[in-house]
Design a protein around this motif. Structure first.
Motif, PDB file in Angstrom:
ATOM      1  N   LEU A 165       0.983  -1.224   0.046  1.00 43.31           N
ATOM      2  CA  LEU A 165      -0.013   0.074   0.129  1.00 43.31           C
ATOM      3  C   LEU A 165       0.945   1.214  -0.008  1.00 43.31           C
ATOM      4  N   VAL A 166       0.425   2.494  -0.920  1.00 41.71           N
ATOM      5  CA  VAL A 166       1.100   3.679  -0.854  1.00 41.71           C
ATOM      6  C   VAL A 166       0.000   4.428  -0.532  1.00 41.71           C
ATOM      7  N   ASP A 167       0.064   5.202   0.612  1.00 41.95           N
ATOM      8  CA  ASP A 167      -1.050   6.006   0.863  1.00 41.95           C
ATOM      9  C   ASP A 167      -0.584   7.567   0.982  1.00 41.95           C
ATOM     10  N   LEU A 168      -1.445   8.206   0.158  1.00 41.04           N
ATOM     11  CA  LEU A 168      -1.000   9.535  -0.423  1.00 41.04           C
ATOM     12  C   LEU A 168      -1.543  10.578   0.710  1.00 41.04           C
ATOM     13  N   GLY A 169      -2.482  10.127   1.557  1.00 45.65           N
ATOM     14  CA  GLY A 169      -3.205  10.826   2.548  1.00 45.65           C
ATOM     15  C   GLY A 169      -4.313  11.525   2.079  1.00 45.65           C
ATOM     16  N   VAL A 170      -4.473  12.776   2.540  1.00 40.68           N
ATOM     17  CA  VAL A 170      -5.911  13.769   2.179  1.00 40.68           C
ATOM     18  C   VAL A 170      -5.493  14.602   1.086  1.00 40.68           C
ATOM     19  N   ASP A 171      -6.757  15.340   0.622  1.00 44.90           N
ATOM     20  CA  ASP A 171      -6.503  16.393  -0.286  1.00 44.90           C
ATOM     21  C   ASP A 171      -5.313  16.236  -1.289  1.00 44.90           C
ATOM     22  N   VAL A 172      -5.909  15.158  -2.188  1.00 48.08           N
ATOM     23  CA  VAL A 172      -4.867  14.651  -3.192  1.00 48.08           C
ATOM     24  C   VAL A 172      -5.224  15.269  -4.566  1.00 48.08           C
ATOM     25  N   PRO A 173      -4.475  16.142  -5.066  1.00 42.77           N
ATOM     26  CA  PRO A 173      -4.775  16.535  -6.426  1.00 42.77           C
ATOM     27  C   PRO A 173      -4.649  15.196  -7.328  1.00 42.77           C
ATOM     28  N   ALA A 174      -5.567  15.313  -8.408  1.00 42.53           N
ATOM     29  CA  ALA A 174      -5.976  14.495  -9.542  1.00 42.53           C
ATOM     30  C   ALA A 174      -4.604  13.654 -10.272  1.00 42.53           C
ATOM     31  N   GLN A 175      -3.635  14.729 -10.366  1.00 43.81           N
ATOM     32  CA  GLN A 175      -2.618  14.385 -11.022  1.00 43.81           C
ATOM     33  C   GLN A 175      -1.501  13.463 -10.269  1.00 43.81           C
ATOM     34  N   ARG A 176      -1.809  13.843  -8.929  1.00 40.21           N
ATOM     35  CA  ARG A 176      -0.705  13.143  -7.865  1.00 40.21           C
ATOM     36  C   ARG A 176      -1.085  11.657  -7.874  1.00 40.21           C
ATOM     37  N   PHE A 177      -2.225  11.137  -8.273  1.00 37.46           N
ATOM     38  CA  PHE A 177      -2.441   9.800  -8.260  1.00 37.46           C
ATOM     39  C   PHE A 177      -1.705   9.299  -9.402  1.00 37.46           C
ATOM     40  N   VAL A 178      -1.984   9.968 -10.346  1.00 40.30           N
ATOM     41  CA  VAL A 178      -1.001   9.581 -11.776  1.00 40.30           C
ATOM     42  C   VAL A 178       0.474   9.486 -11.329  1.00 40.30           C
ATOM     43  N   ASP A 179       0.885  10.322 -10.925  1.00 42.51           N
ATOM     44  CA  ASP A 179       2.383  10.614 -10.628  1.00 42.51           C
ATOM     45  C   ASP A 179       2.846   9.579  -9.649  1.00 42.51           C
ATOM     46  N   ALA A 180       1.871   8.923  -8.570  1.00 43.19           N
ATOM     47  CA  ALA A 180       2.411   7.998  -7.816  1.00 43.19           C
ATOM     48  C   ALA A 180       2.288   6.562  -8.415  1.00 43.19           C
TER      49      ALA A 180
END
Length: 208
Positions: A118-133
């Motif tokens: 699991l990689v948890d990006l936390g809260v208030d994550v911009p859409a592009q951040r999911f793609v980058d991750a």
């Protein structure tokens, strides 16, 4: 009772203090680490089903997950050399504009307990951040987006559509209080889970 049955019972009843020793005893008896892990994942599935049915509540689920993680700690050195144990990596986060993380944390726990890294990006994550991750991590097979406010439904839609535009093959699961199966389908998500218990089950279904 066999050692593996004992391990399962300790996970289901949340006996974090006892499970480490029991897992070690099972290993000493020659039970394979991957079999012990599978048994614990099954137990968390039972816990998730009970939670979905309203038979247990968040505190019971948390202590079961804590017991599971204590058991996994003992197994980790054995599993490190065995790449077959993980279903792949799941990226999870609460979408932009939403600062709720309790539900997301429970879902993260259940998905991890189902056998994902699991990689948890936390809260208030911009859409592009999911793609980058997805691009920054190895073997990502699933993205989980959480939205807990009706006002962040557009952000959930944007997140799913941004991920799908960049990574058409990527499986995306969504959830959160205002989300419905219909809305999930409408915005292009592959799966929807009404609660943390069913999220682990659905996540496995999507990638198997």
């Amino acid at each position: 009772m066999t050692k593996i049955a004992e391990v399962k019972m300790l996970v289901e009843t949340g006996k974090a203090k006892k499970i480490g020793a029991c897992v070690q005893e099972a290993l000493d008896e020659g039970v394979k680490a991957s079999d012990i892990l599978e048994a614990m994942i099954d137990s968390m599935g039972v816990v998730g089903d009970k939670f979905s049915a309203g038979d247990i509540f968040v505190p019971e689920m948390l202590i079961a997950a804590k017991a599971m993680s204590k058991g996994v700690e003992v197994l980790k050195p054995m599993l490190a050399g065995d790449g077959s144990t993980s279903l792949g990596t799941c990226i999870i986060g609460t979408v932009a504009g939403d600062l709720h993380d309790i539900g997301k944390n429970l879902v993260a726990m259940m998905i991890e307990s189902s056998g994902f890294d699991l990689v948890d990006l936390g809260v208030d994550v911009p859409a592009q951040r999911f793609v980058d991750a997805v691009n920054e991590n190895k073997n990502v097979v699933l993205v989980a987006c959480s939205g807990l406010l009706t006002t962040t439904m557009p952000a959930l839609k944007e997140a799913v559509q941004t991920i799908k535009a960049a990574l058409p093959e990527m499986k995306v699961i969504v959830g959160g209080a205002p989300v419905t199966p219909e809305y999930a389908a409408e915005i292009g998500a592959d799966g929807y889970a009404p609660d943390a218990g069913s999220a682990g089950v659905k996540a496995k279904e999507l990638v198997s």
